[in-house]
Design a protein around this motif. Structure first.
Motif, PDB file in Angstrom:
ATOM      1  N   SER A  59      -8.255 -13.521 -24.051  1.00 22.96           N
ATOM      2  CA  SER A  59      -8.102 -12.245 -23.347  1.00 22.96           C
ATOM      3  C   SER A  59      -8.579 -12.366 -21.905  1.00 22.96           C
ATOM      4  O   SER A  59      -7.919 -11.876 -20.974  1.00 22.96           O
ATOM      5  N   LYS A  60      -9.721 -13.014 -21.700  1.00 20.83           N
ATOM      6  CA  LYS A  60     -10.222 -13.216 -20.341  1.00 20.83           C
ATOM      7  C   LYS A  60      -9.268 -14.073 -19.523  1.00 20.83           C
ATOM      8  O   LYS A  60      -9.057 -13.814 -18.320  1.00 20.83           O
ATOM      9  N   ALA A  61      -8.671 -15.081 -20.155  1.00 25.76           N
ATOM     10  CA  ALA A  61      -7.720 -15.948 -19.451  1.00 25.76           C
ATOM     11  C   ALA A  61      -6.491 -15.150 -19.009  1.00 25.76           C
ATOM     12  O   ALA A  61      -5.980 -15.347 -17.901  1.00 25.76           O
ATOM     13  N   ALA A  62      -6.020 -14.242 -19.879  1.00 26.77           N
ATOM     14  CA  ALA A  62      -4.859 -13.412 -19.524  1.00 26.77           C
ATOM     15  C   ALA A  62      -5.190 -12.477 -18.366  1.00 26.77           C
ATOM     16  O   ALA A  62      -4.383 -12.275 -17.455  1.00 26.77           O
ATOM     17  N   ILE A  63      -6.391 -11.914 -18.383  1.00 29.62           N
ATOM     18  CA  ILE A  63      -6.819 -11.022 -17.300  1.00 29.62           C
ATOM     19  C   ILE A  63      -6.803 -11.767 -15.973  1.00 29.62           C
ATOM     20  O   ILE A  63      -6.318 -11.244 -14.953  1.00 29.62           O
ATOM     21  N   GLU A  64      -7.294 -12.996 -15.992  1.00 34.23           N
ATOM     22  CA  GLU A  64      -7.308 -13.807 -14.769  1.00 34.23           C
ATOM     23  C   GLU A  64      -5.904 -14.244 -14.376  1.00 34.23           C
ATOM     24  O   GLU A  64      -5.513 -14.166 -13.205  1.00 34.23           O
ATOM     25  N   THR A  65      -5.131 -14.715 -15.352  1.00 40.45           N
ATOM     26  CA  THR A  65      -3.782 -15.227 -15.072  1.00 40.45           C
ATOM     27  C   THR A  65      -2.905 -14.180 -14.420  1.00 40.45           C
ATOM     28  O   THR A  65      -2.149 -14.479 -13.481  1.00 40.45           O
ATOM     29  N   PHE A  95      -3.805  -3.532 -24.259  1.00 39.65           N
ATOM     30  CA  PHE A  95      -2.638  -4.370 -24.575  1.00 39.65           C
ATOM     31  C   PHE A  95      -3.013  -5.444 -25.587  1.00 39.65           C
ATOM     32  O   PHE A  95      -3.896  -6.263 -25.338  1.00 39.65           O
ATOM     33  N   ILE A  96      -2.314  -5.430 -26.720  1.00 38.73           N
ATOM     34  CA  ILE A  96      -2.519  -6.442 -27.766  1.00 38.73           C
ATOM     35  C   ILE A  96      -1.415  -7.486 -27.668  1.00 38.73           C
ATOM     36  O   ILE A  96      -0.229  -7.169 -27.828  1.00 38.73           O
ATOM     37  N   GLY A  97      -1.778  -8.733 -27.360  1.00 39.27           N
ATOM     38  CA  GLY A  97      -0.805  -9.817 -27.365  1.00 39.27           C
ATOM     39  C   GLY A  97      -0.249 -10.190 -26.006  1.00 39.27           C
ATOM     40  O   GLY A  97       0.916 -10.573 -25.905  1.00 39.27           O
ATOM     41  N   LEU A  98      -1.057 -10.095 -24.957  1.00 39.64           N
ATOM     42  CA  LEU A  98      -0.609 -10.519 -23.624  1.00 39.64           C
ATOM     43  C   LEU A  98      -1.048 -11.961 -23.419  1.00 39.64           C
ATOM     44  O   LEU A  98      -2.121 -12.240 -22.894  1.00 39.64           O
ATOM     45  N   ALA A 145     -12.143  -7.348 -22.314  1.00 43.72           N
ATOM     46  CA  ALA A 145     -11.559  -8.425 -23.121  1.00 43.72           C
ATOM     47  C   ALA A 145     -12.002  -8.283 -24.571  1.00 43.72           C
ATOM     48  O   ALA A 145     -13.200  -8.323 -24.865  1.00 43.72           O
ATOM     49  N   TYR A 146     -11.036  -8.114 -25.453  1.00 43.12           N
ATOM     50  CA  TYR A 146     -11.318  -7.963 -26.877  1.00 43.12           C
ATOM     51  C   TYR A 146     -10.632  -9.062 -27.681  1.00 43.12           C
ATOM     52  O   TYR A 146      -9.637  -9.663 -27.236  1.00 43.12           O
TER      53      TYR A 146
END
Length: 368
Positions: A44-50, A8-11, A59-60
């Motif tokens: 990206s890591k923040a979105a994965i956690e959120t 996913f690009i842009g989460l 995370a890219y």
């Protein structure tokens, strides 16, 4: 059957993607988000956690690296339109399936180049989110016509108010005022609308339609909530659109869209489909049937009986139970269809829609 593995690009923490794309992708057994690509690895890591994604989610920060990941089957792109090319071109070249928001590119030339890359890469599924084609209210209108509810179609009129494009512009949407970005009332609001109108009435025109584009509010206030950030924000994107022409199906069509809010007490969308034996009227708070509104309504005026009937709106699993908000429902239907091997809107279709908008700009002497 193994789930479709999604990059996913842009989460981000806010915006369209979390409310529209994430609900179905997280809930469905047909999909699994395996990677996030934002502007930085930290984001990206923040979105994965959120969003409570598995710790195994990669995370890219570079779309090129995402495209190289052999564990990704489908790349979803939900970023601003002027960033579409740079973010999905690597995945198209790598032959990966892609789902991308409308507009496909920031202009016709960019859309054509993305189509070329899709073909050269041998991409099987390249999907554009003109998701009003999946909206029950739109498909219900199409079914009514096909079963002869108003007899032979004679003409159609469509009038909408965009909501945005009035005297103020939220700071997070300042880019809507810059025509060169490619995302504005013409391309987004009108682009979605003219597509679903033609989805119901028939694509193509007998000859190029007559159009008028105007930027009637070149200076607006840029606001952040109640706070005025810029009293004299300059914009060059158009806020008034007129189109009149005869569709290839032989139906005369007129469409008008302006910025700002509707006249008090009147609907933000009033779409009429006039036939020999009756007339269909579709109304709602605004023109975005690709998202939908709680007050959407379909009515039929039967000429012989001189009655007006409210047609109950069809519902499916995405409408029931309150699990999905309005932004997520039609997007979920796009993903469900894709999982069944059906393409909501191909890149080829999207290029045709871009060509219509490009013709409108050229007719009005605008270099877009």
């Amino acid at each position: 059957m193994a789930p479709i593995r999604v990059g996913f690009i842009g989460l981000s923490k806010t915006g369209w993607a979390p409310g529209a794309h994430l609900p179905y992708l997280k809930e469905s057994d047909n999909y699994q988000i395996v990677a996030i690509c934002n502007s930085s690895v930290e984001s990206s890591k923040a979105a994965i956690e959120t969003y409570g994604l598995p710790t195994s989610t990669k995370a890219y920060a570079d779309p090129e690296e995402l495209a190289k990941d052999k564990d990704i089957d489908l790349v979803v792109c939900s970023v601003r339109v002027d960033r579409h090319f740079a973010t999905i071109a690597p995945s198209l070249k790598a032959g990966k399936d892609v789902v991308v928001e409308w507009p496909l590119g920031k202009n016709l030339a960019e859309a054509k180049e993305l189509l070329k890359l899709k073909n050269e890469g041998g991409v099987k599924n390249a999907v554009v989110d003109l998701q009003a084609r999946q909206a029950p209210v739109v498909n219900q209108a199409k079914k009514l016509i096909e079963k002869g509810a108003i007899g032979k179609m004679l003409s159609s009129t469509w009038a909408g108010q965009a909501g945005s494009g009035g005297p103020t512009n939220p700071v997070q949407f300042a880019y809507l005022g810059n025509r060169k970005v490619g995302g504005n009332i013409v391309t987004i609001h009108f682009g979605h609308s003219v597509d679903y109108v033609q989805y119901v009435l028939g694509y193509g025109f007998e000859s190029p339609p007559k159009t008028l584009l105007a930027n009637t509010r070149p200076i607006v206030k840029l606001v952040d909530g109640e706070k005025v950030v810029d009293e004299k924000f300059s914009k060059d994107s158009d806020d008034t659109i007129f189109l009149a022409g005869t569709l290839s199906s032989g139906i005369p069509l007129s469409m008008t869209l302006r910025g700002g809010t509707p006249f008090k007490g009147t609907p933000g969308l009033d779409w009429r489909i006039y036939g020999e034996t009756g007339e269909i009227r579709i109304t709602s708070s605004g023109p975005f049937l690709n998202i939908g509104y709680p007050d959407m309504k379909i009515q039929i005026h039967d000429f012989e009986k001189d009655t007006v009937e409210d047609i109950p709106l069809e519902q499916d699993e995405f409408d029931e139970g309150g699990k999905y908000g309005l932004p997520a429902r039609n997007v979920a239907r796009v993903y469900k269809a894709l999982g069944e091997g059906k393409n909501n809107c191909s890149f080829e279709d999207a290029v045709e829609r871009h060509a219509l908008l490009d013709g409108m700009y050229r007719e009005n002497g605008i270099d877009a």
